[in-house]
Scaffold this motif. Structure first.
Motif, PDB file in Angstrom:
ATOM      1  N   ILE A  26      10.138  13.382   3.640  1.00  0.00           N
ATOM      2  CA  ILE A  26      10.618  12.015   3.816  1.00  0.00           C
ATOM      3  C   ILE A  26      12.027  12.075   4.388  1.00  0.00           C
ATOM      4  CG2 ILE A  26      11.083   9.825   2.641  1.00  0.00           C
ATOM      5  CD1 ILE A  26       9.176  11.086   0.371  1.00  0.00           C
ATOM      6  N   ASP A  27      12.188  11.566   5.598  1.00  0.00           N
ATOM      7  CA  ASP A  27      13.483  11.593   6.274  1.00  0.00           C
ATOM      8  C   ASP A  27      14.130  10.209   6.206  1.00  0.00           C
ATOM      9  OD1 ASP A  27      13.148  14.242   6.923  1.00  0.00           O
ATOM     10  OD2 ASP A  27      12.375  13.830   8.935  1.00  0.00           O
ATOM     11  N   PHE A  31      21.102   4.952   9.906  1.00  0.00           N
ATOM     12  CA  PHE A  31      21.074   3.727  10.712  1.00  0.00           C
ATOM     13  C   PHE A  31      19.946   2.778  10.320  1.00  0.00           C
ATOM     14  CE2 PHE A  31      19.513   7.402  13.143  1.00  0.00           C
ATOM     15  CZ  PHE A  31      18.180   7.080  13.307  1.00  0.00           C
ATOM     16  N   TRP A  32      19.130   3.163   9.345  1.00  0.00           N
ATOM     17  CA  TRP A  32      18.084   2.278   8.812  1.00  0.00           C
ATOM     18  C   TRP A  32      18.328   2.063   7.327  1.00  0.00           C
ATOM     19  CZ3 TRP A  32      13.597   5.595  11.066  1.00  0.00           C
ATOM     20  CH2 TRP A  32      13.349   5.237  12.385  1.00  0.00           C
ATOM     21  N   THR A  33      18.187   0.846   6.870  1.00  0.00           N
ATOM     22  CA  THR A  33      18.309   0.571   5.439  1.00  0.00           C
ATOM     23  C   THR A  33      16.968   0.192   4.816  1.00  0.00           C
ATOM     24  OG1 THR A  33      18.848  -1.758   5.868  1.00  0.00           O
ATOM     25  CG2 THR A  33      20.698  -0.200   5.667  1.00  0.00           C
ATOM     26  N   ASP A  34      15.958  -0.009   5.640  1.00  0.00           N
ATOM     27  CA  ASP A  34      14.682  -0.509   5.124  1.00  0.00           C
ATOM     28  C   ASP A  34      13.471   0.339   5.491  1.00  0.00           C
ATOM     29  OD1 ASP A  34      14.831  -1.068   7.814  1.00  0.00           O
ATOM     30  OD2 ASP A  34      13.936  -3.058   7.645  1.00  0.00           O
ATOM     31  N   GLN A  35      13.701   1.509   6.087  1.00  0.00           N
ATOM     32  CA  GLN A  35      12.565   2.353   6.462  1.00  0.00           C
ATOM     33  C   GLN A  35      12.973   3.821   6.538  1.00  0.00           C
ATOM     34  OE1 GLN A  35      11.095   1.208  10.353  1.00  0.00           O
ATOM     35  NE2 GLN A  35      13.145   0.867  11.103  1.00  0.00           N
ATOM     36  N   PRO A  52       1.178   8.886  -1.982  1.00  0.00           N
ATOM     37  CA  PRO A  52       1.508   8.636  -3.388  1.00  0.00           C
ATOM     38  C   PRO A  52       1.896   7.163  -3.570  1.00  0.00           C
ATOM     39  CG  PRO A  52       2.714  10.550  -2.552  1.00  0.00           C
ATOM     40  CD  PRO A  52       2.057   9.891  -1.385  1.00  0.00           C
ATOM     41  N   LYS A  53       1.674   6.631  -4.742  1.00  0.00           N
ATOM     42  CA  LYS A  53       1.960   5.212  -5.002  1.00  0.00           C
ATOM     43  C   LYS A  53       3.430   4.860  -4.829  1.00  0.00           C
ATOM     44  CE  LYS A  53      -2.019   4.521  -7.896  1.00  0.00           C
ATOM     45  NZ  LYS A  53      -2.589   4.045  -9.120  1.00  0.00           N
ATOM     46  N   ILE A  54       4.323   5.850  -4.920  1.00  0.00           N
ATOM     47  CA  ILE A  54       5.749   5.553  -4.777  1.00  0.00           C
ATOM     48  C   ILE A  54       6.155   5.332  -3.316  1.00  0.00           C
ATOM     49  CG2 ILE A  54       6.382   6.794  -6.873  1.00  0.00           C
ATOM     50  CD1 ILE A  54       7.436   9.050  -5.051  1.00  0.00           C
ATOM     51  N   LEU A  55       5.252   5.640  -2.361  1.00  0.00           N
ATOM     52  CA  LEU A  55       5.537   5.428  -0.940  1.00  0.00           C
ATOM     53  C   LEU A  55       4.768   4.216  -0.435  1.00  0.00           C
ATOM     54  CD1 LEU A  55       5.288   9.064   0.468  1.00  0.00           C
ATOM     55  CD2 LEU A  55       7.340   7.807  -0.205  1.00  0.00           C
ATOM     56  N   LYS A  56       5.435   3.373   0.321  1.00  0.00           N
ATOM     57  CA  LYS A  56       4.786   2.207   0.931  1.00  0.00           C
ATOM     58  C   LYS A  56       4.699   2.442   2.433  1.00  0.00           C
ATOM     59  CE  LYS A  56       5.347  -2.661   1.901  1.00  0.00           C
ATOM     60  NZ  LYS A  56       6.294  -3.765   1.943  1.00  0.00           N
ATOM     61  N   LEU A  57       3.498   2.510   2.937  1.00  0.00           N
ATOM     62  CA  LEU A  57       3.283   2.720   4.363  1.00  0.00           C
ATOM     63  C   LEU A  57       3.517   1.403   5.094  1.00  0.00           C
ATOM     64  CD1 LEU A  57       2.318   4.524   6.706  1.00  0.00           C
ATOM     65  CD2 LEU A  57       0.003   3.736   6.190  1.00  0.00           C
ATOM     66  N   ILE A  58       4.454   1.415   6.041  1.00  0.00           N
ATOM     67  CA  ILE A  58       4.707   0.230   6.861  1.00  0.00           C
ATOM     68  C   ILE A  58       3.782   0.270   8.074  1.00  0.00           C
ATOM     69  CG2 ILE A  58       6.401  -0.993   8.273  1.00  0.00           C
ATOM     70  CD1 ILE A  58       8.558   0.081   6.332  1.00  0.00           C
ATOM     71  N   ARG A  59       3.801   1.399   8.782  1.00  0.00           N
ATOM     72  CA  ARG A  59       2.872   1.569   9.901  1.00  0.00           C
ATOM     73  C   ARG A  59       2.838   3.022  10.345  1.00  0.00           C
ATOM     74  NH1 ARG A  59       4.628   0.940  15.504  1.00  0.00           N
ATOM     75  NH2 ARG A  59       6.881   0.953  15.585  1.00  0.00           N
ATOM     76  N   GLU A  60       1.783   3.378  11.028  1.00  0.00           N
ATOM     77  CA  GLU A  60       1.578   4.719  11.575  1.00  0.00           C
ATOM     78  C   GLU A  60       2.399   4.853  12.854  1.00  0.00           C
ATOM     79  OE1 GLU A  60       0.549   8.369  12.292  1.00  0.00           O
ATOM     80  OE2 GLU A  60      -0.536   7.425  10.641  1.00  0.00           O
ATOM     81  N   VAL A  61       3.199   5.925  12.973  1.00  0.00           N
ATOM     82  CA  VAL A  61       4.029   6.116  14.169  1.00  0.00           C
ATOM     83  C   VAL A  61       3.811   7.485  14.825  1.00  0.00           C
ATOM     84  CG1 VAL A  61       5.797   4.488  13.404  1.00  0.00           C
ATOM     85  CG2 VAL A  61       6.041   6.913  12.841  1.00  0.00           C
ATOM     86  N   THR A  62       2.759   8.161  14.471  1.00  0.00           N
ATOM     87  CA  THR A  62       2.504   9.500  14.990  1.00  0.00           C
ATOM     88  C   THR A  62       2.555   9.543  16.516  1.00  0.00           C
ATOM     89  OG1 THR A  62       1.184  10.090  13.071  1.00  0.00           O
ATOM     90  CG2 THR A  62       0.826  11.387  15.063  1.00  0.00           C
ATOM     91  N   ASP A  63       1.937   8.598  17.176  1.00  0.00           N
ATOM     92  CA  ASP A  63       1.863   8.611  18.637  1.00  0.00           C
ATOM     93  C   ASP A  63       2.906   7.708  19.294  1.00  0.00           C
ATOM     94  OD1 ASP A  63      -0.303  10.409  18.649  1.00  0.00           O
ATOM     95  OD2 ASP A  63      -1.688   8.767  18.239  1.00  0.00           O
ATOM     96  N   ASP A  64       3.862   7.226  18.539  1.00  0.00           N
ATOM     97  CA  ASP A  64       4.907   6.340  19.055  1.00  0.00           C
ATOM     98  C   ASP A  64       6.151   7.174  19.373  1.00  0.00           C
ATOM     99  OD1 ASP A  64       6.910   4.465  19.498  1.00  0.00           O
ATOM    100  OD2 ASP A  64       6.196   3.107  17.925  1.00  0.00           O
ATOM    101  N   ASP A  65       6.395   7.405  20.653  1.00  0.00           N
ATOM    102  CA  ASP A  65       7.508   8.259  21.075  1.00  0.00           C
ATOM    103  C   ASP A  65       8.874   7.713  20.659  1.00  0.00           C
ATOM    104  OD1 ASP A  65       5.830  10.125  22.168  1.00  0.00           O
ATOM    105  OD2 ASP A  65       6.038   9.396  24.224  1.00  0.00           O
ATOM    106  N   SER A  66       8.986   6.424  20.379  1.00  0.00           N
ATOM    107  CA  SER A  66      10.276   5.863  19.988  1.00  0.00           C
ATOM    108  C   SER A  66      10.727   6.353  18.609  1.00  0.00           C
ATOM    109  CB  SER A  66      10.249   4.339  20.038  1.00  0.00           C
ATOM    110  OG  SER A  66       9.344   3.819  19.097  1.00  0.00           O
ATOM    111  N   TYR A  67       9.835   7.000  17.863  1.00  0.00           N
ATOM    112  CA  TYR A  67      10.186   7.552  16.544  1.00  0.00           C
ATOM    113  C   TYR A  67      10.392   9.064  16.576  1.00  0.00           C
ATOM    114  CZ  TYR A  67       9.408   3.066  14.372  1.00  0.00           C
ATOM    115  OH  TYR A  67       9.513   1.746  14.018  1.00  0.00           O
ATOM    116  N   LYS A  68      10.325   9.667  17.736  1.00  0.00           N
ATOM    117  CA  LYS A  68      10.602  11.106  17.866  1.00  0.00           C
ATOM    118  C   LYS A  68      12.103  11.342  17.809  1.00  0.00           C
ATOM    119  CE  LYS A  68       6.245  11.987  18.969  1.00  0.00           C
ATOM    120  NZ  LYS A  68       5.347  11.905  17.886  1.00  0.00           N
ATOM    121  N   ASN A  69      12.528  12.519  17.401  1.00  0.00           N
ATOM    122  CA  ASN A  69      13.964  12.813  17.269  1.00  0.00           C
ATOM    123  C   ASN A  69      14.724  12.564  18.558  1.00  0.00           C
ATOM    124  OD1 ASN A  69      14.193  13.505  14.547  1.00  0.00           O
ATOM    125  ND2 ASN A  69      13.529  15.597  14.914  1.00  0.00           N
ATOM    126  N   ALA A  70      14.136  12.907  19.712  1.00  0.00           N
ATOM    127  CA  ALA A  70      14.826  12.704  20.991  1.00  0.00           C
ATOM    128  C   ALA A  70      15.143  11.231  21.215  1.00  0.00           C
ATOM    129  CB  ALA A  70      13.985  13.260  22.132  1.00  0.00           C
TER     130      ALA A  70
END
Length: 75
Positions: A26-27, A31-35, A52-70
């Motif tokens: 979990i990273d 710059f984010w306070t809500d995700q 796990p129940k302690i994690l709330k999935l907002i959305r899948e971002v595996t194929d979304d390049d805007s969430y890559k480190n670069a």
């Protein structure tokens, strides 16, 4: 030497969580306070992902390049 001067270093806090045979990284970014971004390591690629129940999935971002480190280094 290969650093892109147009991007800034990524700063994050990583938490690790094991749940059964699944391993979650979990990273948390300053710059984010809500995700956060969760990476899942499976012992078997065919295994169904169970969050796990302690994690709330907002959305899948595996194929979304805007969430890559670069891309995050441009924020």
């Amino acid at each position: 030497m290969d650093a892109d001067p147009g991007r800034r270093p990524i700063r994050k806090t990583r938490y690790c969580l094991a749940d059964g045979s699944q391993y979650f990284e979990i990273d948390i970014y300053p710059f984010w306070t809500d995700q956060a971004i969760v990476e899942i390591e499976l012992s078997d690629p065919e295994e169904e992902v169970r969050f796990p129940k302690i994690l709330k999935l907002i959305r899948e971002v595996t194929d979304d390049d805007s969430y890559k480190n670069a891309s995050l280094a441009k924020l």
